[in-house]
Design a protein around this motif. Structure first.
Motif, PDB file in Angstrom:
ATOM      1  N   GLU A   2    -136.522 -49.884  36.134  1.00 47.14           N
ATOM      2  CA  GLU A   2    -136.748 -48.723  35.289  1.00 47.14           C
ATOM      3  C   GLU A   2    -137.448 -47.586  36.040  1.00 47.14           C
ATOM      4  OE1 GLU A   2    -137.178 -50.487  30.815  1.00 47.14           O
ATOM      5  OE2 GLU A   2    -138.816 -50.927  32.197  1.00 47.14           O
ATOM      6  N   PHE A   3    -137.118 -46.380  35.628  1.00 44.79           N
ATOM      7  CA  PHE A   3    -137.765 -45.180  36.146  1.00 44.79           C
ATOM      8  C   PHE A   3    -138.167 -44.278  34.976  1.00 44.79           C
ATOM      9  CE2 PHE A   3    -135.334 -46.381  39.881  1.00 44.79           C
ATOM     10  CZ  PHE A   3    -136.095 -45.961  40.968  1.00 44.79           C
ATOM     11  N   ARG A  35    -126.400 -43.327  27.538  1.00 46.44           N
ATOM     12  CA  ARG A  35    -126.978 -44.227  26.532  1.00 46.44           C
ATOM     13  C   ARG A  35    -126.051 -45.412  26.274  1.00 46.44           C
ATOM     14  NH1 ARG A  35    -128.264 -39.579  24.095  1.00 46.44           N
ATOM     15  NH2 ARG A  35    -130.496 -39.130  24.218  1.00 46.44           N
ATOM     16  N   LYS A  41    -132.454 -45.197  28.350  1.00 43.79           N
ATOM     17  CA  LYS A  41    -132.992 -46.057  27.297  1.00 43.79           C
ATOM     18  C   LYS A  41    -133.856 -45.302  26.282  1.00 43.79           C
ATOM     19  CE  LYS A  41    -134.271 -50.225  28.862  1.00 43.79           C
ATOM     20  NZ  LYS A  41    -134.883 -51.258  29.762  1.00 43.79           N
ATOM     21  N   ARG A  42    -134.557 -44.276  26.731  1.00 38.61           N
ATOM     22  CA  ARG A  42    -135.350 -43.450  25.822  1.00 38.61           C
ATOM     23  C   ARG A  42    -135.372 -42.011  26.349  1.00 38.61           C
ATOM     24  NH1 ARG A  42    -139.185 -45.051  22.204  1.00 38.61           N
ATOM     25  NH2 ARG A  42    -138.843 -42.865  21.574  1.00 38.61           N
ATOM     26  N   LEU A  43    -135.542 -41.067  25.452  1.00 38.63           N
ATOM     27  CA  LEU A  43    -135.663 -39.671  25.869  1.00 38.63           C
ATOM     28  C   LEU A  43    -136.673 -38.992  24.949  1.00 38.63           C
ATOM     29  CD1 LEU A  43    -134.471 -37.589  27.914  1.00 38.63           C
ATOM     30  CD2 LEU A  43    -132.933 -36.870  26.093  1.00 38.63           C
ATOM     31  N   LEU A  55    -136.538 -42.477  30.074  1.00 41.60           N
ATOM     32  CA  LEU A  55    -136.685 -43.814  30.639  1.00 41.60           C
ATOM     33  C   LEU A  55    -135.286 -44.303  31.005  1.00 41.60           C
ATOM     34  CD1 LEU A  55    -138.325 -46.416  31.233  1.00 41.60           C
ATOM     35  CD2 LEU A  55    -137.941 -47.062  28.849  1.00 41.60           C
TER      36      LEU A  55
END
Lengths: 91, 91, 91, 91, 91, 91, 91, 91, 91, 91
Positions: A2-3, A35, A41-43, A55
């Motif tokens: 993850e970043f 997505r 995964k998230r914004l 993310l």
């Protein structure tokens, strides 16, 4: 892995509405693809700024760069990334 | 993937010589293991400082953390890491 | 609402192992409670550091402070928080 | 001696594609020459940015400057360099 | 090649006068040797601080580190170095 | 007294070659005058940048400003100065 | 010439009252001497901090350092200085 | 006039509970006096930190310093102040 | 009360000489008025920069803003202010 | 919950007076609406700058962003926000 990715949009305020709308639409379409692929995964929106924190889950930094460079707004985005490790409490 | 890792050693100047020698020896032994494993690819000294810059190759940020935390000097090291992507010219 | 929370642990390296273990155990127990309550949604390790990034969901900044101050390691943590807004793409 | 060189490309986003392609091609050709000469030892992409980190081996800072100034993109590059020393473990 | 070297002395204010005098004397002796060897070309005091800026001429960053580490005050000095290139006007 | 002077040239990359050459020639001529007057004692190139570090000897900060403002490139230079004191070892 | 001088006092909070009073008294006495000599022209308190900003008139940076180092509190002061030039409007 | 005042409490984590309680109680009492006097108009907690942001109304910076220095916790507080002007919309 | 005011002039280098002269003349005239009114007590040039440091005496931050905004060059000035308190030694 | 919001206006100095007046009028009207709604609780001018600090009360960071983005000057504002918690002394 993850970043966390911070992206500040630097598109000039006097950009034509049409161009702005075109870029925004393309940005959203590409983000939806990412997505669907399990990459974005998230914004989040940074409150008060034309900026986001995302993310991402990718194989490595090279894939991450390719993913970010595929966004239509990429030429106007000032991006910094941070590699994050899995915490033992989540393993 | 590769990471550039900066490590500033903060061991107090008044640490006993014996303890310092013990830590340094352990540090070298562990670094040699990481070299043999193809994980520690380069190590530079920051001139004028008790600090290093290392080039590590690991699967991801989680393995990187485990590798760095395995160094005997880890509790006294102030570390920052930077994920780097393969450049198209080297692909 | 959500907050990204960076926490650098500043517990001195020469802290007794027993005390360190006690604090770490308490930290994990409290974190598990916060997870069960839906407050601690993600926790990452900052690679190379005794530091974390957490994603918290709370009512507001006041609840966030109470939650963070309830962690046994709180007196030794250097914390900065960032309020994040929901992005239109996730609404 | 070796230098780590960070280069942020500041070419404006609205540069004509033709000009951009010409510069990029020239940049690659010059970089290949520097690789062949043993000067450019590694080149990384900073993920998410139009930026690179390079590892150069040159006689001194004066040669380094001449090498960097010979890149076609030089007038648009914001560069910072860092001299690195050989670490005893690699001697 | 030349380096500009900033050194901030962090010796605690409560260091015994004797120890301080011993270190200062050794520092001066070593600096004089480096001057005689053509390595320490200039040394300035940063006004108001227990700090200096030095101009060193060495073969490379590795020799620079060895030179700086040979100073008796080295364990208490916070040092940053900057490689400088010869300007065309002085060639 | 002496000053260390950092000057970053901000002349836009698209400045006409003729204008650039004219300014550079005037800059060199004025610098040579300052050298002959014992004012500009050293001039270094910051490697990788269109920037310099100069060592000036002047009566005071007011003369320093007049000297710097007399350079043809002055309107495009981002300058910071640092007053340095004579070190006891050089007295 | 004139200098603006910022001085942050870092004397530990647990210093004995007697020692603190002795230092403060000596500091005031020395400051009064510098005022009488026309060297310390103004002294401001930075609100909320154990810190001051002073306006000094001295021959050069070397005299400035000697003046500052003559203050009894000098070993505990974190000082930065800034050389200022006379403005044409005041000439 | 009004000032925004940031105060980071640096009281060591190993301070005795009794001493901490005594200081906190005194801090509250003095803050209540300042509230009653119309000087301390608002006080916020910085979430996650032993730090506050206060809005003070005083005659000038000199009174502000005296007010802040009157707080029992003052010797352990790292404070920065910012003078704010009345906005035309509130006049 | 007094304020130290830093002002960096950001007027573009390619501004017409006539316009520049007009602004400079107006700036001087207004500054002279502020001097006559006892508001502008000192003005220094930051050596090497088109920038000044001024010492202003005003009733409060609101008057300070009005004073600064009355300068003809105000729209091109990047200004930061610092409220300073009277030091006990000057009371 | 409350947020402190810093907004630097970056509208270019050469904006037409008419456009500037139109934006300013709209800004004021919208600010008055936010005041009437209990959202904009305080607004300060940063002295010497075309910048403000505002105290906002909103449900969360998402509402805050919507509120700020509703200001006519939003495209030219460089904004940073800080979530603040209620202090126990005000509860």
């Amino acid at each position: 892995m993850e970043f966390l990715v911070r992206a500040q949009n630097t598109l000039p305020p006097d950009t034509a509405d049409e161009e702005r709308a075109r870029l925004k639409k393309g940005e959203r379409a590409r983000a939806d693809e990412l997505r669907a692929a399990g990459i974005l995964k998230r914004l989040w929106r940074v409150p008060g700024r034309n900026a986001t924190i995302g993310l991402y889950e990718v194989a490595d930094a090279t894939e991450l760069h390719d993913v970010l460079a595929s966004l239509p707004m990429f030429p106007w985005m000032d991006i910094t990334v941070e590699a994050v490790a899995t915490h033992p409490q989540e393993q």
